[in-house]
Design a protein around this motif. Structure first.
Motif, short mmCIF file in Angstrom:
data_model
loop_
_atom_site.label_atom_id
_atom_site.label_comp_id
_atom_site.label_asym_id
_atom_site.label_seq_id
_atom_site.Cartn_x
_atom_site.Cartn_y
_atom_site.Cartn_z
N TRP A 111 -10.53 -2.89 -1.89
CA TRP A 111 -9.72 -2.39 -3.00
C TRP A 111 -8.80 -1.30 -2.52
O TRP A 111 -8.97 -0.75 -1.44
CB TRP A 111 -10.58 -1.94 -4.17
CG TRP A 111 -11.43 -0.73 -3.91
CD1 TRP A 111 -11.15 0.56 -4.25
CD2 TRP A 111 -12.70 -0.69 -3.27
NE1 TRP A 111 -12.17 1.41 -3.87
CE2 TRP A 111 -13.14 0.65 -3.25
CE3 TRP A 111 -13.53 -1.66 -2.70
CZ2 TRP A 111 -14.34 1.05 -2.70
CZ3 TRP A 111 -14.73 -1.26 -2.13
CH2 TRP A 111 -15.12 0.07 -2.15
N LYS A 112 -7.81 -1.01 -3.34
CA LYS A 112 -6.87 0.07 -3.05
C LYS A 112 -6.73 0.94 -4.29
O LYS A 112 -7.06 0.51 -5.39
CB LYS A 112 -5.53 -0.47 -2.56
CG LYS A 112 -4.90 -1.52 -3.44
CD LYS A 112 -3.69 -2.17 -2.76
CE LYS A 112 -3.02 -3.13 -3.72
NZ LYS A 112 -1.79 -3.70 -3.19
N ASP A 113 -6.25 2.16 -4.08
CA ASP A 113 -6.19 3.15 -5.14
C ASP A 113 -4.93 3.99 -4.95
O ASP A 113 -4.68 4.51 -3.87
CB ASP A 113 -7.44 4.03 -5.05
CG ASP A 113 -7.51 5.17 -6.08
OD1 ASP A 113 -6.57 5.34 -6.87
OD2 ASP A 113 -8.52 5.89 -6.06
N ASN A 114 -4.11 4.10 -5.98
CA ASN A 114 -2.95 5.00 -5.93
C ASN A 114 -2.97 5.98 -7.12
O ASN A 114 -1.95 6.54 -7.49
CB ASN A 114 -1.62 4.24 -5.89
CG ASN A 114 -1.37 3.39 -7.12
OD1 ASN A 114 -2.21 3.29 -8.02
ND2 ASN A 114 -0.21 2.76 -7.17
N THR A 115 -4.17 6.18 -7.67
CA THR A 115 -4.31 7.07 -8.82
C THR A 115 -5.31 8.20 -8.57
O THR A 115 -5.31 9.19 -9.30
CB THR A 115 -4.81 6.30 -10.06
OG1 THR A 115 -6.14 5.82 -9.79
CG2 THR A 115 -3.89 5.14 -10.42
N GLY A 133 -1.38 4.46 -0.47
CA GLY A 133 -2.57 4.27 -1.29
C GLY A 133 -3.82 4.44 -0.45
O GLY A 133 -3.79 4.35 0.78
N GLU A 178 -8.37 7.59 -9.03
CA GLU A 178 -9.42 7.23 -9.98
C GLU A 178 -9.95 5.83 -9.74
O GLU A 178 -10.35 5.13 -10.66
CB GLU A 178 -8.87 7.37 -11.41
CG GLU A 178 -8.47 8.81 -11.72
CD GLU A 178 -7.93 8.98 -13.13
OE1 GLU A 178 -8.00 8.04 -13.93
OE2 GLU A 178 -7.44 10.09 -13.40
N LYS A 179 -9.89 5.40 -8.47
CA LYS A 179 -10.40 4.10 -8.04
C LYS A 179 -9.69 2.92 -8.69
O LYS A 179 -10.31 1.89 -8.97
CB LYS A 179 -11.91 4.01 -8.26
CG LYS A 179 -12.69 5.04 -7.48
CD LYS A 179 -14.17 4.92 -7.73
CE LYS A 179 -14.92 6.01 -6.99
NZ LYS A 179 -16.32 6.03 -7.30
N SER A 180 -8.39 3.07 -8.91
CA SER A 180 -7.60 1.95 -9.42
C SER A 180 -6.22 1.99 -8.77
O SER A 180 -5.80 3.02 -8.25
CB SER A 180 -7.48 1.99 -10.94
OG SER A 180 -6.72 3.10 -11.34
N TYR A 181 -5.56 0.86 -8.79
CA TYR A 181 -4.23 0.75 -8.20
C TYR A 181 -3.29 0.19 -9.26
O TYR A 181 -3.56 -0.88 -9.81
CB TYR A 181 -4.25 -0.17 -6.98
CG TYR A 181 -2.99 -0.10 -6.16
CD1 TYR A 181 -2.87 0.79 -5.11
CD2 TYR A 181 -1.91 -0.93 -6.44
CE1 TYR A 181 -1.71 0.88 -4.36
CE2 TYR A 181 -0.75 -0.87 -5.69
CZ TYR A 181 -0.66 0.04 -4.65
OH TYR A 181 0.48 0.11 -3.90
N THR A 199 0.83 -1.20 0.00
CA THR A 199 0.00 0.00 0.00
C THR A 199 0.87 1.26 0.00
O THR A 199 0.34 2.37 0.03
CB THR A 199 -0.96 0.02 1.20
OG1 THR A 199 -0.21 -0.05 2.42
CG2 THR A 199 -1.94 -1.15 1.13
#
Length: 133
Positions: A93-97, A118, A99-102, A47
């Motif tokens: 879920w995890k997100d590093n953008t 994230g 925009e709801k995506s990793y 993460t």
């Protein structure tokens, strides 16, 4: 109780200096808690993925772009904990953008995603107690 935290855990912890992610899992399970990652977290479910550049303070921590994975902070640090008998995970879920995506193996923060952790999200649903009637 539903509790999110930066547990500051490491995939390959330095004994006596850092918290090992698998030991952390054993610890929360001992309190009848579980996590969005289950009772035994995957040490490679990162993460964080960040490293210092030569433009930031603490130059002693800076590294070349080609060394960011080896010398950066790439670890499974973030958790959502809850009572094992109270809730079950529907989806995590995890997100590093932002925009709801990793995107795996992408260093962050970035210009579009300013955090060094994230975003972690989970949907849980209550466990209905069974009656012994």
């Amino acid at each position: 109780l539903v509790f999110g935290l930066d547990a500051n855990t490491y995939e390959k912890a330095k004994p006596g200096k850092q918290q090992d992610v698998l030991e952390w899992g054993q610890h929360y399970v001992s309190y009848d808690l579980t996590s969005c990652w289950g009772d035994v977290p995957n040490p490679a479910n990162y993460t964080t993925f960040n490293s210092r550049t030569y433009l930031q303070p603490q130059l002693n921590k800076a590294c070349k772009k080609t060394d960011k994975r080896a010398n950066g902070d790439v670890n499974p640090k973030d958790f959502i904990l809850f009572g094992k008998e109270d809730f079950k995970v529907v989806h995590t879920w995890k997100d590093n953008t932002g925009e709801k995506s990793y995107i795996e193996d992408m260093a962050f923060p970035t210009l579009n995603f300013p955090s060094d952790h994230g975003i972690l999200a989970t949907i849980v649903e209550p466990i209905t107690p069974t009656s012994n009637a």
